[in-house]
Design a protein around this motif. Structure first.
Motif, PDB file in Angstrom:
ATOM      1  N   ALA A 100      -0.672  18.909 -11.200  1.00 38.04           N
ATOM      2  CA  ALA A 100      -1.259  17.615 -11.070  1.00 38.04           C
ATOM      3  C   ALA A 100      -0.330  16.595 -10.731  1.00 38.04           C
ATOM      4  CB  ALA A 100      -1.745  17.543 -12.559  1.00 38.04           C
ATOM      5  N   GLU A 101       1.155  16.691 -11.440  1.00 41.31           N
ATOM      6  CA  GLU A 101       1.965  15.818 -11.001  1.00 41.31           C
ATOM      7  C   GLU A 101       2.447  15.775  -9.215  1.00 41.31           C
ATOM      8  OE1 GLU A 101       5.376  15.644 -13.327  1.00 41.31           O
ATOM      9  OE2 GLU A 101       4.257  15.946 -15.246  1.00 41.31           O
ATOM     10  N   GLY A 102       2.319  16.973  -8.603  1.00 43.39           N
ATOM     11  CA  GLY A 102       2.649  16.942  -7.630  1.00 43.39           C
ATOM     12  C   GLY A 102       1.670  16.653  -6.623  1.00 43.39           C
ATOM     13  N   LEU A 103       0.306  16.560  -7.010  1.00 38.40           N
ATOM     14  CA  LEU A 103      -0.857  16.480  -6.218  1.00 38.40           C
ATOM     15  C   LEU A 103      -0.879  15.195  -5.197  1.00 38.40           C
ATOM     16  CD1 LEU A 103      -3.671  17.792  -5.506  1.00 38.40           C
ATOM     17  CD2 LEU A 103      -4.573  16.447  -7.113  1.00 38.40           C
ATOM     18  N   PRO A 104      -0.674  14.097  -5.499  1.00 36.79           N
ATOM     19  CA  PRO A 104      -0.590  13.172  -4.420  1.00 36.79           C
ATOM     20  C   PRO A 104       0.502  13.386  -3.390  1.00 36.79           C
ATOM     21  CG  PRO A 104      -0.490  12.212  -6.744  1.00 36.79           C
ATOM     22  CD  PRO A 104      -0.316  13.433  -6.751  1.00 36.79           C
ATOM     23  N   GLN A 105       1.694  13.939  -3.486  1.00 32.03           N
ATOM     24  CA  GLN A 105       2.562  14.357  -2.609  1.00 32.03           C
ATOM     25  C   GLN A 105       2.099  15.196  -1.569  1.00 32.03           C
ATOM     26  OE1 GLN A 105       6.383  14.913  -4.053  1.00 32.03           O
ATOM     27  NE2 GLN A 105       7.330  15.697  -2.066  1.00 32.03           N
ATOM     28  N   SER A 106       1.495  16.400  -2.544  1.00 31.19           N
ATOM     29  CA  SER A 106       0.870  17.486  -1.704  1.00 31.19           C
ATOM     30  C   SER A 106      -0.107  17.190  -0.688  1.00 31.19           C
ATOM     31  CB  SER A 106       0.562  18.414  -2.633  1.00 31.19           C
ATOM     32  OG  SER A 106       1.451  19.245  -3.713  1.00 31.19           O
ATOM     33  N   CYS A 107      -0.827  16.047  -0.950  1.00 31.44           N
ATOM     34  CA  CYS A 107      -1.966  15.624  -0.324  1.00 31.44           C
ATOM     35  C   CYS A 107      -1.426  14.514   0.897  1.00 31.44           C
ATOM     36  CB  CYS A 107      -3.005  15.112  -1.052  1.00 31.44           C
ATOM     37  SG  CYS A 107      -4.043  16.358  -1.943  1.00 31.44           S
ATOM     38  N   GLY A 108       0.003  14.016   0.727  1.00 31.93           N
ATOM     39  CA  GLY A 108       0.429  13.148   1.571  1.00 31.93           C
ATOM     40  C   GLY A 108       0.080  11.660   1.328  1.00 31.93           C
ATOM     41  N   ILE A 109      -0.350  11.295   0.340  1.00 38.37           N
ATOM     42  CA  ILE A 109      -0.738   9.900  -0.230  1.00 38.37           C
ATOM     43  C   ILE A 109      -0.003   9.480  -1.158  1.00 38.37           C
ATOM     44  CG2 ILE A 109      -3.086  10.532   0.266  1.00 38.37           C
ATOM     45  CD1 ILE A 109      -3.678  10.570  -2.866  1.00 38.37           C
ATOM     46  N   SER A 110       0.074   8.363  -1.350  1.00 37.11           N
ATOM     47  CA  SER A 110       0.914   7.671  -2.480  1.00 37.11           C
ATOM     48  C   SER A 110       0.000   6.901  -3.547  1.00 37.11           C
ATOM     49  CB  SER A 110       1.632   6.259  -1.839  1.00 37.11           C
ATOM     50  OG  SER A 110       2.451   5.711  -2.769  1.00 37.11           O
ATOM     51  N   LEU A 111       0.289   7.221  -4.764  1.00 38.80           N
ATOM     52  CA  LEU A 111      -0.271   6.642  -5.885  1.00 38.80           C
ATOM     53  C   LEU A 111       0.768   5.817  -6.839  1.00 38.80           C
ATOM     54  CD1 LEU A 111      -2.442   9.244  -7.919  1.00 38.80           C
ATOM     55  CD2 LEU A 111      -3.271   7.612  -6.236  1.00 38.80           C
ATOM     56  N   SER A 112       0.257   4.727  -7.187  1.00 41.08           N
ATOM     57  CA  SER A 112       1.379   3.826  -7.767  1.00 41.08           C
ATOM     58  C   SER A 112       1.694   4.379  -9.291  1.00 41.08           C
ATOM     59  CB  SER A 112       0.963   2.362  -7.807  1.00 41.08           C
ATOM     60  OG  SER A 112      -0.151   2.330  -8.569  1.00 41.08           O
ATOM     61  N   PHE A 113       0.960   5.578  -9.647  1.00 33.82           N
ATOM     62  CA  PHE A 113       1.148   6.006 -10.862  1.00 33.82           C
ATOM     63  C   PHE A 113       1.279   7.536 -11.021  1.00 33.82           C
ATOM     64  CE2 PHE A 113      -3.327   5.290 -10.600  1.00 33.82           C
ATOM     65  CZ  PHE A 113      -3.881   6.630 -10.843  1.00 33.82           C
ATOM     66  N   PRO A 114       2.083   8.128 -11.940  1.00 32.42           N
ATOM     67  CA  PRO A 114       2.151   9.561 -11.839  1.00 32.42           C
ATOM     68  C   PRO A 114       0.838  10.169 -12.701  1.00 32.42           C
ATOM     69  CG  PRO A 114       3.583   8.761 -13.509  1.00 32.42           C
ATOM     70  CD  PRO A 114       3.007   7.538 -12.776  1.00 32.42           C
ATOM     71  N   ILE A 115       0.261  11.354 -12.164  1.00 31.97           N
ATOM     72  CA  ILE A 115      -0.732  11.616 -12.995  1.00 31.97           C
ATOM     73  C   ILE A 115       0.405  12.972 -14.034  1.00 31.97           C
ATOM     74  CG2 ILE A 115      -2.424  13.490 -12.778  1.00 31.97           C
ATOM     75  CD1 ILE A 115      -2.879  12.843 -10.030  1.00 31.97           C
ATOM     76  N   SER A 116      -0.050  12.284 -15.257  1.00 35.67           N
ATOM     77  CA  SER A 116       0.965  12.900 -16.348  1.00 35.67           C
ATOM     78  C   SER A 116       0.201  12.655 -17.604  1.00 35.67           C
ATOM     79  CB  SER A 116       2.282  12.559 -16.448  1.00 35.67           C
ATOM     80  OG  SER A 116       3.078  12.853 -17.455  1.00 35.67           O
ATOM     81  N   THR A 117       0.390  13.421 -18.601  1.00 33.81           N
ATOM     82  CA  THR A 117       0.048  13.215 -19.856  1.00 33.81           C
ATOM     83  C   THR A 117       0.671  12.346 -20.705  1.00 33.81           C
ATOM     84  OG1 THR A 117       0.795  15.021 -20.783  1.00 33.81           O
ATOM     85  CG2 THR A 117      -1.337  15.428 -20.243  1.00 33.81           C
ATOM     86  N   SER A 118       2.094  12.036 -20.126  1.00 29.99           N
ATOM     87  CA  SER A 118       2.866  11.182 -20.823  1.00 29.99           C
ATOM     88  C   SER A 118       3.156   9.827 -20.454  1.00 29.99           C
ATOM     89  CB  SER A 118       4.269  11.955 -20.865  1.00 29.99           C
ATOM     90  OG  SER A 118       4.899  11.969 -19.700  1.00 29.99           O
TER      91      SER A 118
END
Length: 125
Positions: A100-118
């Protein structure tokens, strides 16, 4: 006390003011944060199998969904709403946190926030 002719003279002015105020309300831009959790979840649905798996490359429909979500979350309130939704969903379903945390990078996109429960979604700009 006002005469009836004075009241009749003021009535058109009051109607114009009321009409003007209604037009302002109707033509005002919508509120910020228009993205809903339902939209976020339905958008990323193609990623669910990947996120519950053990790794590898995310499928193209998942990456397309991530790009779509990144584009849809164009304002700070939208990004905060999407973050909160993803955070809550991640806490409720069994997903691989690293994927989940690595998904944006794996897809080559940039999110301005991490996908994380914390993550603190209120601090996202």
């Amino acid at each position: 006390m006002r005469s009836s002719s004075q009241v009749k003279a003021v009535q058109p002015l009051i109607m114009v003011l009321i009409t003007f105020m209604l037009l302002i309300l109707l033509l005002a831009p919508g509120s910020e944060g228009a993205i809903t959790c339902g939209t976020v979840i339905s958008t990323i649905r193609p990623c669910l199998t990947y996120l519950q798996g053990t790794g590898g490359k995310p499928p193209q429909p998942c990456c397309t969904a991530c790009q779509s979500l990144a584009s849809a979350a164009s304002t700070t309130p939208d990004r905060q709403a999407a973050c909160t939704c993803l955070k809550n969903a991640a806490q409720k379903i069994n997903i691989n946190a690293q994927l989940a945390e690595g998904l944006p990078q794996s897809c080559g996109i940039s999110l301005s926030f991490p996908i994380s429960t914390s993550v603190d979604c209120t601090k996202i700009n």
